[in-house]
Design a protein around this motif. Structure first.
Motif, short mmCIF file in Angstrom:
data_model
loop_
_atom_site.label_atom_id
_atom_site.label_comp_id
_atom_site.label_asym_id
_atom_site.label_seq_id
_atom_site.Cartn_x
_atom_site.Cartn_y
_atom_site.Cartn_z
N TRP A 1 0.83 -1.21 0.00
CA TRP A 1 0.00 0.00 0.00
C TRP A 1 0.87 1.26 0.00
CZ3 TRP A 1 -0.82 4.02 3.55
CH2 TRP A 1 -1.92 4.82 3.26
N ILE A 2 1.95 1.24 0.78
CA ILE A 2 2.86 2.38 0.83
C ILE A 2 3.51 2.60 -0.54
CG2 ILE A 2 5.03 3.23 1.79
CD1 ILE A 2 4.25 1.90 4.42
N VAL A 3 3.97 1.52 -1.17
CA VAL A 3 4.60 1.64 -2.48
C VAL A 3 3.63 2.19 -3.50
CG1 VAL A 3 5.59 0.34 -4.40
CG2 VAL A 3 6.32 -0.15 -2.05
N LEU A 4 2.40 1.66 -3.52
CA LEU A 4 1.40 2.13 -4.46
C LEU A 4 1.08 3.60 -4.23
CD1 LEU A 4 -1.06 -0.91 -4.55
CD2 LEU A 4 0.48 -0.15 -6.37
N PHE A 5 0.99 4.01 -2.97
CA PHE A 5 0.73 5.41 -2.67
C PHE A 5 1.83 6.29 -3.21
CE2 PHE A 5 1.19 9.21 -0.13
CZ PHE A 5 -0.10 9.69 -0.08
N GLU A 6 3.06 5.89 -3.02
CA GLU A 6 4.18 6.71 -3.47
C GLU A 6 4.23 6.78 -4.99
OE1 GLU A 6 7.87 5.81 -1.67
OE2 GLU A 6 7.21 6.48 0.31
N PHE B 1 -5.71 12.37 -1.03
CA PHE B 1 -5.36 11.83 0.28
C PHE B 1 -6.43 12.31 1.25
CE2 PHE B 1 -3.15 11.75 4.34
CZ PHE B 1 -2.47 10.56 4.28
N ARG B 2 -7.34 11.40 1.57
CA ARG B 2 -8.50 11.77 2.37
C ARG B 2 -9.19 12.95 1.70
NH1 ARG B 2 -6.14 11.04 8.57
NH2 ARG B 2 -5.63 8.84 8.36
N LEU C 1 -2.29 15.98 -2.76
CA LEU C 1 -0.86 16.23 -2.77
C LEU C 1 -0.44 16.37 -4.23
CD1 LEU C 1 1.61 16.33 -0.83
CD2 LEU C 1 1.95 13.92 -1.34
N ARG C 2 0.06 17.53 -4.59
CA ARG C 2 0.36 17.83 -6.00
C ARG C 2 1.84 18.16 -6.14
NH1 ARG C 2 0.95 22.82 -8.41
NH2 ARG C 2 0.71 22.85 -10.68
N ILE C 3 2.52 17.47 -7.03
CA ILE C 3 3.93 17.75 -7.23
C ILE C 3 4.11 19.07 -7.97
CG2 ILE C 3 4.12 16.50 -9.42
CD1 ILE C 3 6.93 15.54 -8.34
N VAL C 4 5.08 19.86 -7.54
CA VAL C 4 5.44 21.11 -8.21
C VAL C 4 6.72 20.79 -8.99
CG1 VAL C 4 5.91 23.57 -7.92
CG2 VAL C 4 4.46 22.37 -6.26
N SER C 5 6.54 20.40 -10.24
CA SER C 5 7.62 19.75 -10.98
C SER C 5 8.79 20.67 -11.28
CB SER C 5 7.07 19.16 -12.28
OG SER C 5 6.44 20.16 -13.06
N ASN C 6 8.56 21.99 -11.39
CA ASN C 6 9.68 22.87 -11.71
C ASN C 6 10.64 23.04 -10.54
OD1 ASN C 6 7.57 24.33 -10.46
ND2 ASN C 6 8.37 26.28 -11.21
N PHE C 7 10.27 22.54 -9.36
CA PHE C 7 11.16 22.57 -8.20
C PHE C 7 11.85 21.23 -7.97
CE2 PHE C 7 9.16 26.56 -7.13
CZ PHE C 7 10.06 27.21 -6.30
N TYR D 1 13.49 14.52 10.67
CA TYR D 1 14.57 13.67 10.16
C TYR D 1 14.18 12.20 10.29
CZ TYR D 1 17.08 18.08 10.55
OH TYR D 1 17.45 19.39 10.44
N ASN D 2 14.90 11.37 9.58
CA ASN D 2 14.64 9.92 9.59
C ASN D 2 13.24 9.59 9.06
OD1 ASN D 2 17.21 9.36 10.79
ND2 ASN D 2 16.35 9.97 12.78
N ILE D 3 12.78 10.40 8.11
CA ILE D 3 11.51 10.14 7.45
C ILE D 3 11.83 9.39 6.16
CG2 ILE D 3 9.39 11.14 6.51
CD1 ILE D 3 9.80 11.56 9.53
N THR D 4 11.66 8.09 6.19
CA THR D 4 12.16 7.25 5.10
C THR D 4 11.20 7.11 3.94
OG1 THR D 4 11.31 5.29 6.23
CG2 THR D 4 13.60 5.91 6.67
N SER D 5 9.98 7.60 4.09
CA SER D 5 8.99 7.43 3.05
C SER D 5 8.25 8.74 2.81
CB SER D 5 7.98 6.35 3.45
OG SER D 5 6.91 6.30 2.53
N LEU D 6 7.96 9.00 1.55
CA LEU D 6 7.19 10.19 1.19
C LEU D 6 5.81 10.19 1.85
CD1 LEU D 6 6.62 12.76 -0.42
CD2 LEU D 6 6.08 11.32 -2.39
N ILE D 7 5.23 9.02 2.04
CA ILE D 7 3.90 8.97 2.65
C ILE D 7 3.92 9.55 4.06
CG2 ILE D 7 4.16 6.60 3.50
CD1 ILE D 7 1.18 6.24 3.06
N TRP D 8 4.97 9.26 4.80
CA TRP D 8 5.03 9.77 6.18
C TRP D 8 5.25 11.28 6.18
CZ3 TRP D 8 2.54 6.19 7.89
CH2 TRP D 8 2.86 4.86 7.73
N CYS D 9 6.02 11.76 5.22
CA CYS D 9 6.19 13.21 5.08
C CYS D 9 4.85 13.86 4.75
CB CYS D 9 7.22 13.50 3.99
SG CYS D 9 7.71 15.23 3.84
#
Length: 243
Positions: free
Chosen positions: A10-15, A24-25, A29-35, A51-59
């Motif tokens: 589920w985490i992999v699919l979300f990322e 997300f609920r 969450l929208r990527i700002v691609s030029n950055f 720190y130690n946030i290993t996954s984008l989902i947790w961020c």
């Protein structure tokens, strides 16, 4: 498939989904691609750094959980999650930083695909237009996007817009028209939705001329209000009201 493998999948699919745009609920969450591969390092608009946030989902969860979070940088190699209270619009304010992605937090009702930004504590959905036009054209442009000229009805709204306008170099020294004028009745300011203006934020010495019946947030007044002729071309802020 055991429970642990299910969670990891589920985490992999979300990322995979979130690398473009993802729901997300109640938020998006929208990527700002030029950055991509860039990082804003100024501390002014950082509201948290983990720190130690290993996954984008947790961020993403951290940002969604903090109502004041408008955007985030995720540094995948060093596992850093950096949360901001504004959306940055000028890549020249950022340093090159490999393995970094930047995301905007928004909501479905606020048309982020048209360039709108949402500030969740105020349900404030707004957009800057840097093209300089008179009030009549500014109003038409906002209406075409489903909105009105922005209403800065209190200090909290002003403070957020101030932070946003000051955060990016390309807009830091530009004026932006808002939806307060006394065209209907001289001396009686009304907002774009017809409500009376009960809170004001005039710069010292303003308003200064009876013939200047529209209002801008003036950069040389630190975005406090300045009265201007309604025919004067200036950038403007649009707002969409939450249904």
């Amino acid at each position: 498939m055991n429970r642990l493998h299910g969670v990891l999948l589920w985490i992999v699919l979300f990322e995979v989904c979130v690398l473009s745009n993802a729901n997300f609920r109640s938020g998006v969450l929208r990527i700002v691609s030029n950055f991509t591969n860039k990082l804003v390092t100024t501390e002014t608009n950082v509201i948290d750094r983990k720190y130690n946030i290993t996954s984008l989902i947790w961020c993403a969860v951290l940002c969604f959980s903090n109502e004041k979070c408008v955007s985030l940088f995720f540094l995948s190699d060093t596992h850093v999650c950096q949360l901001h209270n504004v959306l940055f619009v000028d890549t020249t304010d950022a340093d090159d930083r490999p393995d970094t992605k930047y995301f905007q937090i928004t909501e479905d009702w606020c048309p982020y695909d048209k360039g709108y930004v949402v500030y969740r504590p105020l349900a404030l959905c707004y957009k800057i237009h840097e093209d300089e036009v008179a009030q009549a054209q500014a109003k038409l442009t906002c209406q075409d996007e489903g909105g009105i000229l922005a209403m800065v009805k209190d200090e909290t709204t002003f403070n957020h817009l101030y932070d946003f306008l000051r955060a990016s170099s390309t807009i830091r020294q530009k004026h932006f028209q808002i939806g307060a004028d006394d065209i209907a009745v001289e001396g009686s300011l009304r907002w774009a939705d017809g409500s009376p203006v009960t809170w004001t934020n005039w710069a010292q010495g303003e308003p200064s001329h009876d013939t200047e019946r529209c209002t801008s947030m003036a950069w040389f007044y630190y975005f406090k209000w300045n009265d201007i002729p309604c025919s004067h071309p200036v950038g403007f802020l649009c707002q969409i009201i939450k249904p």
